[in-house]
Motif scaffolding. Structure first.
Motif, PDB file in Angstrom:
ATOM      1  N   VAL A  39      12.295  -7.975 -38.504  1.00 22.05           N
ATOM      2  CA  VAL A  39      11.351  -8.804 -39.256  1.00 22.05           C
ATOM      3  C   VAL A  39      10.694  -9.826 -38.343  1.00 22.05           C
ATOM      4  O   VAL A  39       9.486 -10.049 -38.401  1.00 22.05           O
ATOM      5  CB  VAL A  39      12.069  -9.522 -40.423  1.00 22.05           C
ATOM      6  CG1 VAL A  39      11.138 -10.534 -41.071  1.00 22.05           C
ATOM      7  CG2 VAL A  39      12.540  -8.522 -41.452  1.00 22.05           C
ATOM      8  N   ARG A  40      11.482 -10.420 -37.478  1.00 22.17           N
ATOM      9  CA  ARG A  40      10.919 -11.403 -36.552  1.00 22.17           C
ATOM     10  C   ARG A  40       9.895 -10.769 -35.632  1.00 22.17           C
ATOM     11  O   ARG A  40       8.864 -11.352 -35.331  1.00 22.17           O
ATOM     12  CB  ARG A  40      12.027 -12.035 -35.716  1.00 22.17           C
ATOM     13  CG  ARG A  40      12.810 -13.060 -36.490  1.00 22.17           C
ATOM     14  CD  ARG A  40      13.897 -13.675 -35.636  1.00 22.17           C
ATOM     15  NE  ARG A  40      14.934 -14.226 -36.487  1.00 22.17           N
ATOM     16  CZ  ARG A  40      16.199 -14.380 -36.118  1.00 22.17           C
ATOM     17  NH1 ARG A  40      16.573 -14.010 -34.898  1.00 22.17           N
ATOM     18  NH2 ARG A  40      17.064 -14.883 -36.961  1.00 22.17           N
ATOM     19  N   ALA A  81       6.064 -12.043 -35.496  1.00 25.86           N
ATOM     20  CA  ALA A  81       5.616 -12.774 -34.317  1.00 25.86           C
ATOM     21  C   ALA A  81       4.165 -12.515 -33.936  1.00 25.86           C
ATOM     22  O   ALA A  81       3.574 -13.291 -33.223  1.00 25.86           O
ATOM     23  CB  ALA A  81       6.529 -12.457 -33.141  1.00 25.86           C
ATOM     24  N   GLY A  82       3.611 -11.420 -34.450  1.00 32.19           N
ATOM     25  CA  GLY A  82       2.224 -11.121 -34.086  1.00 32.19           C
ATOM     26  C   GLY A  82       2.095 -10.941 -32.596  1.00 32.19           C
ATOM     27  O   GLY A  82       2.979 -10.398 -31.949  1.00 32.19           O
ATOM     28  N   LYS A  88       0.927 -13.107 -43.355  1.00 36.51           N
ATOM     29  CA  LYS A  88       2.263 -13.360 -42.797  1.00 36.51           C
ATOM     30  C   LYS A  88       2.518 -12.602 -41.502  1.00 36.51           C
ATOM     31  O   LYS A  88       3.388 -12.960 -40.718  1.00 36.51           O
ATOM     32  CB  LYS A  88       3.332 -12.966 -43.825  1.00 36.51           C
ATOM     33  CG  LYS A  88       3.299 -13.789 -45.095  1.00 36.51           C
ATOM     34  CD  LYS A  88       3.731 -15.218 -44.810  1.00 36.51           C
ATOM     35  CE  LYS A  88       3.827 -16.021 -46.114  1.00 36.51           C
ATOM     36  NZ  LYS A  88       4.162 -17.432 -45.860  1.00 36.51           N
ATOM     37  N   ILE A 140       8.034  -8.254 -36.206  1.00 34.40           N
ATOM     38  CA  ILE A 140       6.815  -7.990 -36.972  1.00 34.40           C
ATOM     39  C   ILE A 140       6.051  -9.283 -37.201  1.00 34.40           C
ATOM     40  O   ILE A 140       4.827  -9.342 -37.078  1.00 34.40           O
ATOM     41  CB  ILE A 140       7.166  -7.368 -38.345  1.00 34.40           C
ATOM     42  CG1 ILE A 140       7.811  -6.006 -38.144  1.00 34.40           C
ATOM     43  CG2 ILE A 140       5.927  -7.253 -39.193  1.00 34.40           C
ATOM     44  CD1 ILE A 140       8.412  -5.453 -39.416  1.00 34.40           C
ATOM     45  N   MET A 193       6.829 -11.018 -47.891  1.00 38.02           N
ATOM     46  CA  MET A 193       7.876 -11.015 -46.871  1.00 38.02           C
ATOM     47  C   MET A 193       9.257 -10.825 -47.490  1.00 38.02           C
ATOM     48  O   MET A 193      10.121 -10.176 -46.917  1.00 38.02           O
ATOM     49  CB  MET A 193       7.849 -12.324 -46.072  1.00 38.02           C
ATOM     50  CG  MET A 193       6.654 -12.464 -45.154  1.00 38.02           C
ATOM     51  SD  MET A 193       6.527 -11.106 -43.956  1.00 38.02           S
ATOM     52  CE  MET A 193       7.865 -11.517 -42.854  1.00 38.02           C
ATOM     53  N   LYS A 194       9.410 -11.391 -48.665  1.00 38.80           N
ATOM     54  CA  LYS A 194      10.674 -11.221 -49.377  1.00 38.80           C
ATOM     55  C   LYS A 194      10.848  -9.759 -49.796  1.00 38.80           C
ATOM     56  O   LYS A 194      11.938  -9.186 -49.683  1.00 38.80           O
ATOM     57  CB  LYS A 194      10.692 -12.117 -50.612  1.00 38.80           C
ATOM     58  CG  LYS A 194      11.849 -11.866 -51.545  1.00 38.80           C
ATOM     59  CD  LYS A 194      12.755 -13.060 -51.651  1.00 38.80           C
ATOM     60  CE  LYS A 194      14.034 -12.712 -52.379  1.00 38.80           C
ATOM     61  NZ  LYS A 194      15.002 -13.806 -52.345  1.00 38.80           N
TER      62      LYS A 194
END
Lengths: 191, 191
Positions: free
Chosen positions: A179-180, A184-185, A141, A182, A85-86
């Motif tokens: 990013v959020r 959140a699924g 993730k 992605i 994720m980083k």
DNA sequence: ACCTGAACACCGTTCAAGT
DNA sequence: ACCTGAACACCGTTCAAGT
């Protein structure tokens, strides 16, 4: 990776490189710079420029190809050095920062459907994002099956933002939103 | 809401409207249609077109202003008729569908920083999104403080997508990603 | 093989002259 | 007060003629 200037006669290759140099400068100063003016500044006839780059977009692709390839190559490197994720976050930042990318990718995305040159370049970026997403997925993730091209389209929206201090903040916020999304699924999307 | 053609002499107002009509048609057919050709098709001198619309962007704004205003007006209506998140989703769909918006908003967003005309139009859309977000926030569905302009920039990325069947699917997926990003509130964004 | 650069049709924009 | 349309400088693109 591929040089694109391999089988050219010496003078032709020189011309090609000079055009690319001059064009990069010109586009950085003024994105709408005319092709004729670039040809003149490069000391070649207009026809020569058109022989090498049959359209404005092809020239753009030529100019920014190296930069885009470097950006793409960064993805696997980041995956090795950081948690997934980083790595994704860092790559997003680089994407936004790469100044030349601004014009290059914008046009590339826009023309990716029609122009062949563009499809190639776009494919390179798509693969890079795919790599990053795959790492995140493996680490649990993010959910599976997020198309890299969707992320790329979304990311391209930050390219329109003016490079002021305020604009940079906005770009950062928008990256976070992506990013959020992605992360959140399967969420509560209602229809 | 404001007519923009209020204090004009009768012939001037007629010309203005005819230009807008012709321009809408022309831009729909071919987004790069020349201003001269539009003036000619509208039966006015080039100077007349330039008097009414000093730049290409101003003309675009004029053409799509009504459509954008209607889209904006839809937001509060949807909030009254549906649960907030559903209203948001529906509005996103309308945004993507509105065909004229494609050109209009694209240019608007792009030029929102510089052109005054654009700022106004952009402001209208921003307010509409703000309304939708506020309703979601009140219902506890999303975190507070998500800037409407961020959502709008993100949403604008779907405007580049070609209107094929495949493209429409992608647009839909991207809308969902945006909604998820908004919904996720404070998520695991790493730096 | 590759290059030059004049030539073509067209572009955005301006502005004197008209009503 | 508004409009016309010729005129200007420039654009992308082509292609005969050159090396």
């Amino acid at each position: 990776m591929s040089d694109d200037a391999e089988q050219l006669r010496a003078d032709a290759r020189e011309n090609r490189n000079r055009i690319l140099e001059v064009a990069r400068e010109a586009f950085t100063r003024r994105p709408e710079a005319s092709l004729n003016s670039i040809a003149k500044a490069a000391g070649v006839g207009a026809g020569t420029l058109y022989r090498h780059f049959p359209s404005r977009e092809a020239l753009l692709a030529g100019v920014y190809r190296k930069e885009i390839e470097e950006l793409a190559a960064l993805a696997p490197a980041l995956v090795l050095q950081h948690p997934p994720m980083k790595a994704l976050g860092l790559w997003f930042e680089r994407f936004t920062e790469a100044s030349g990318i601004k014009h290059g990718v914008g046009e590339t995305l826009h023309a990716a459907v029609s122009e062949q040159d563009m499809r190639d370049t776009f494919g390179i970026l798509k693969e890079a994002v795919g790599r990053l997403l795959f790492a995140c997925e493996q680490a649990g993730k993010i959910g599976p099956g997020i198309p890299p091209e969707d992320v790329l389209v979304l990311l391209s929206s930050v390219l329109r933002i003016a490079p002021t201090a305020e604009g940079r903040q906005q770009a950062r916020r928008i990256q976070d939103l992506i990013v959020r999304g992605i992360t959140a699924g399967e969420a509560t999307v209602q229809r």
